[in-house]
Design a protein around this motif. Structure first.
Motif, PDB file in Angstrom:
ATOM      1  N   GLU A   1       1.751   4.065  15.389  1.00 45.35           N
ATOM      2  CA  GLU A   1       1.761   2.613  15.609  1.00 45.35           C
ATOM      3  C   GLU A   1       1.933   2.281  17.085  1.00 45.35           C
ATOM      4  N   CYS A  45      -5.612   7.569   9.476  1.00 45.37           N
ATOM      5  CA  CYS A  45      -5.208   6.513  10.397  1.00 45.37           C
ATOM      6  C   CYS A  45      -6.365   5.545  10.637  1.00 45.37           C
ATOM      7  N   LYS A  65      -1.528  -1.041   7.942  1.00 41.47           N
ATOM      8  CA  LYS A  65      -0.247  -1.722   7.727  1.00 41.47           C
ATOM      9  C   LYS A  65      -0.459  -3.056   7.026  1.00 41.47           C
ATOM     10  N   SER A  71       1.536   2.575   8.978  1.00 47.19           N
ATOM     11  CA  SER A  71       0.401   2.563   9.901  1.00 47.19           C
ATOM     12  C   SER A  71      -0.484   3.780   9.712  1.00 47.19           C
ATOM     13  N   PRO A 105      -2.698  -1.707  13.718  1.00 51.19           N
ATOM     14  CA  PRO A 105      -2.825  -0.684  12.673  1.00 51.19           C
ATOM     15  C   PRO A 105      -3.492  -1.278  11.429  1.00 51.19           C
TER      16      PRO A 105
END
Length: 264
Positions: free
Chosen positions: A53, A104, A66, A74, A63
């Motif tokens: 993050e 991610c 999130k 994140s 992010p």
């Protein structure tokens, strides 16, 4: 009419839009590198989440994960038998020999980058190393089908064929996790179409120059079957065998597949 072959196409981005998507993807790549550098025995997955993050927000991005569908992290941090969607937690402490998947996403100037990789903590078993190297290889082989003029399931077929070849190449039995796969991506993380990690070729919408897909093979050592845990996010193998997950956001271009989530 019902027998006519579909002319539907996967939406195309302009070269400028692909550059904008890569800007987001490069932030994801830096976040993944930072997470891997921070990962060590005794570190919690919640600490890794904060590392990611910080990298994302310091780049002026957000992010993507999130709050997505209520997801609290994140990153998705999935350890050992967990395949995908693991929630970062102070209760999950990394140990020597763990196999960790980090997924991610970052949203930057209205575009999303999405990428995942799996790595070991310290020394991992030979079998788990083979699984992980095989899954990375399957991704890189499979994404070669992301070229203009192909159809969606040509990528699925390429991933399936690569998985079969990887068993011999790496000397390991592999199972394609059932029911999970890649997806279209652009202004939002999950867009049509859904991309299966196996299937017959020549079906689905046509890949255009500028079409973008998130391609993400998920392979396990013992089973294709999975279970969603009580947190309603975390997906684990039914038999407890280890899994690996690799993903890139990839565009189809005249010059061939273009990875929009490079890890420099």
């Amino acid at each position: 009419m019902g027998f006519r072959k579909t002319k539907k196409q996967i939406p195309a981005k302009t070269p400028e839009q692909l550059d904008a998507m890569q800007a987001a993807g490069e932030i994801v790549g830096r976040a993944l590198q930072a997470v891997k550098k921070a990962a060590a025995p005794g570190v919690t997955t919640l600490e890794l989440d904060q590392v990611a993050e910080d990298v994302i927000r310091s780049a002026g991005a957000v992010p993507t994960f999130k709050g997505y569908g209520g997801f609290p992290g994140s990153i998705c941090s999935s350890v050992n038998e967990m395949i995908v969607h693991g929630i970062p937690s102070e209760d999950v402490v990394l140990a020597e020999g763990d196999l960790v998947s980090i997924d991610c996403g970052a949203t930057y100037q209205g575009w999303v980058g999405d990428s995942a990789w799996t790595f070991g903590i310290g020394e991992i078993s030979d079998e788990h190393d083979k699984l992980n190297r095989a899954t990375e290889w399957v991704l890189m082989e499979g994404l070669k089908a992301m070229v203009p003029g192909n159809r969606l399931t040509d990528v699925s077929w390429a991933l399936e064929q690569a998985t079969e070849k990887a068993e011999a190449k790496f000397g390991v039995d592999l199972w394609i996790v059932d029911g999970y796969g890649g997806h279209g991506i652009g202004h939002t993380m999950h867009e049509d179409p859904y991309l299966a990690n196996e299937g017959r070729p020549g079906k689905g919408p046509i890949i255009q120059e500028g079409s973008v897909l998130a391609i993400e093979p998920m392979l396990a050592l013992g089973t294709a079957d999975s279970i969603v845990l009580e947190d309603e996010w975390s997906v684990v193998t039914e038999d407890g065998s280890y899994a690996s997950h690799w993903e890139h956001t990839v565009a189809a271009t005249k010059g061939g597949p273009r990875i929009l989530t490079p890890r420099y």
